[in-house]
Design an enzyme around this catalytic site. Structure first.
Site, PDB file in Angstrom:
ATOM      1  N   ASP A 208       0.875  -1.165   0.000  1.00 25.17           N
ATOM      2  CA  ASP A 208       0.000   0.000   0.000  1.00 25.17           C
ATOM      3  C   ASP A 208       0.918   1.222   0.000  1.00 25.17           C
ATOM      4  O   ASP A 208       1.610   1.484   0.989  1.00 25.17           O
ATOM      5  CB  ASP A 208      -0.899  -0.010   1.233  1.00 25.17           C
ATOM      6  CG  ASP A 208      -1.948   1.101   1.206  1.00 25.17           C
ATOM      7  OD1 ASP A 208      -1.875   1.966   0.312  1.00 25.17           O
ATOM      8  OD2 ASP A 208      -2.829   1.104   2.085  1.00 25.17           O
ATOM      9  N   ALA A 210       0.710   5.059  -0.355  1.00 25.93           N
ATOM     10  CA  ALA A 210      -0.222   6.185  -0.391  1.00 25.93           C
ATOM     11  C   ALA A 210       0.479   7.533  -0.274  1.00 25.93           C
ATOM     12  O   ALA A 210      -0.177   8.566  -0.431  1.00 25.93           O
ATOM     13  CB  ALA A 210      -1.241   6.053   0.745  1.00 25.93           C
TER      14      ALA A 210
END
Length: 394
Positions: A208, A210
């Site tokens: 992930d 971000a």
């Protein structure tokens, strides 16, 4: 029917935002919500985004649907931004998603399609929505140690010991950079050891990412993700444009599946496209098109990179200022880890009771686990926060 519904747990961040709005104190400080803000407390529209949107408004002549997987040009631009030349583009399946959260959700759905009994290893702590979505989908969660509250650094020995439990088919969820909520990151040598463990056990990494560009720079922040994608047979990558392009409300994200063989890549693309169709048909396009315009125009890209670098350096300066102020006031370097963390967040490593005292006695709002948003500070509030931290006994 509606009477049969269950009461849902209160979202702690939303609750904190409400409490902050209702607080009448003029000197209150919001370090809770996970959104970038400048020194004036505003989440600005980046210059390159404004320029791209102006051009788009003038030139776009249709609002017809794009493909189920989104605009291929967006996938190409994001694959280049995140992966560089670590893997050939024809080994990357990709679909546009409603924000990074949409990419995470689609990744978890894909795991279930491939293996209904999948186990997902998640850092302790992690972004709460990881846990919420996994629980909602009924996916088994296994936590691995990550943060050392005493040192403010990664507990790498504990992490590697916990990853000894991995089996073939398990998925390990990793934060590409700027770990949320801790701010503590693995070093590249540590990433290489994680890769060795993954490949030895047959587990699959999911990254992930971000906050690319918020830590040590665009390429440095992407380096771990590129390393994993290059040396692991299969990798899932959920990327968000909310932070580094500032397009929060446009919900712009992408899910990429990297496979080093043509057949599994093609299967991944087919299934990702089908998931999009089942969940929301066509993904949103405005933010994705703006991002694509910026990444494929030399002048816009240069301006975006310059503004992003100013943002990154501003947060780093605030970190160093807070660590320095705490050292000056306490005569101790025990808060030095704050300057070593990267991204918007840091975990103080204290108790919910002391976090509540910060709110009640000093009007300082942060999540109960002591996650604070560094971007919520400015030159005026850094000394105020430092004094409050020491006043409550952290």
């Amino acid at each position: 029917m509606f009477n049969a519904l269950s009461q849902q747990p209160v979202d702690k961040i939303m609750q904190l935002m409400h409490m902050f709005r209702e607080d009448p104190r003029e000197d209150k400080i919001d370090l809770g919500v996970g959104v970038y803000k400048n020194a004036e407390g505003v989440t600005p529209v980046m210059r390159a985004v404004k320029a791209a949107e102006k051009t788009l408004w003038q030139e776009q002549d249709t609002k017809a649907y794009v493909g189920l997987a989104g605009d291929p040009a967006f996938a190409d631009a994001m694959a280049s931004l995140v992966l560089g030349d670590a893997v050939p583009r024809d080994r990357v399946a990709a679909v546009a998603t409603p924000g990074g959260t949409g990419a995470v959700r689609q990744a978890f759905e894909l795991m279930l399609m491939a293996n209904p009994g999948v186990r997902v290893f998640v850092s302790d702590p992690t972004w709460p929505n990881h846990i919420g979505i996994l629980n909602y989908l009924g996916i088994e969660i296994v936590t691995y140690r990550y943060f050392d509250g005493e040192t403010g650094a990664v507990d790498f020995a504990g992490m590697m010991e916990d990853l000894r439990q991995l089996r073939a088919g398990d998925v390990v969820l990793l934060h590409g950079c700027c770990h949320n909520p801790t701010g503590a990151n693995l070093t590249l040598p540590e990433w290489r050891q994680v890769i060795e463990r993954l490949n030895a056990t047959g587990a699959v990494p999911m990254i992930d990412i971000a906050y690319q560009g918020f830590g040590d720079g665009l390429d440095a922040d992407a380096a771990p993700t590129r390393l994993v994608a290059e040396f692991c047979p299969e990798t899932l990558i959920a990327a968000s444009c909310s932070k580094n392009f500032g397009v929060y409300r446009e919900r712009t994200g992408i899910l990429m599946a990297v496979a080093h063989e043509p057949a599994p890549k093609a299967l991944a693309q087919e299934n990702l496209t089908s998931l999009n169709r089942m969940n929301y048909s066509f993904p949103p396009d405005h933010g994705a098109r703006v991002v694509t315009m910026i990444l494929t125009d030399d002048a816009l890209r240069a301006d975006w990179m310059a503004e992003l670098e100013d943002t990154r350096l501003g947060m780093l300066r605030l970190r160093e200022a807070l660590a320095g102020e705490l050292q000056k006031l306490s005569g101790s370097d025990r808060f030095g880890f704050l300057a070593q963390h990267r991204g918007m967040f840091s975990l103080l490593g204290t108790t919910p009771d002391l976090v509540e005292r910060l709110r009640a006695e000093h009007g300082i709002y942060m999540i109960g686990d002591s996650r604070m948003n560094i971007a919520g500070l400015n030159d005026r509030t850094v000394p105020i926060l430092a004094r409050a931290i020491l006043a409550v006994g952290i």
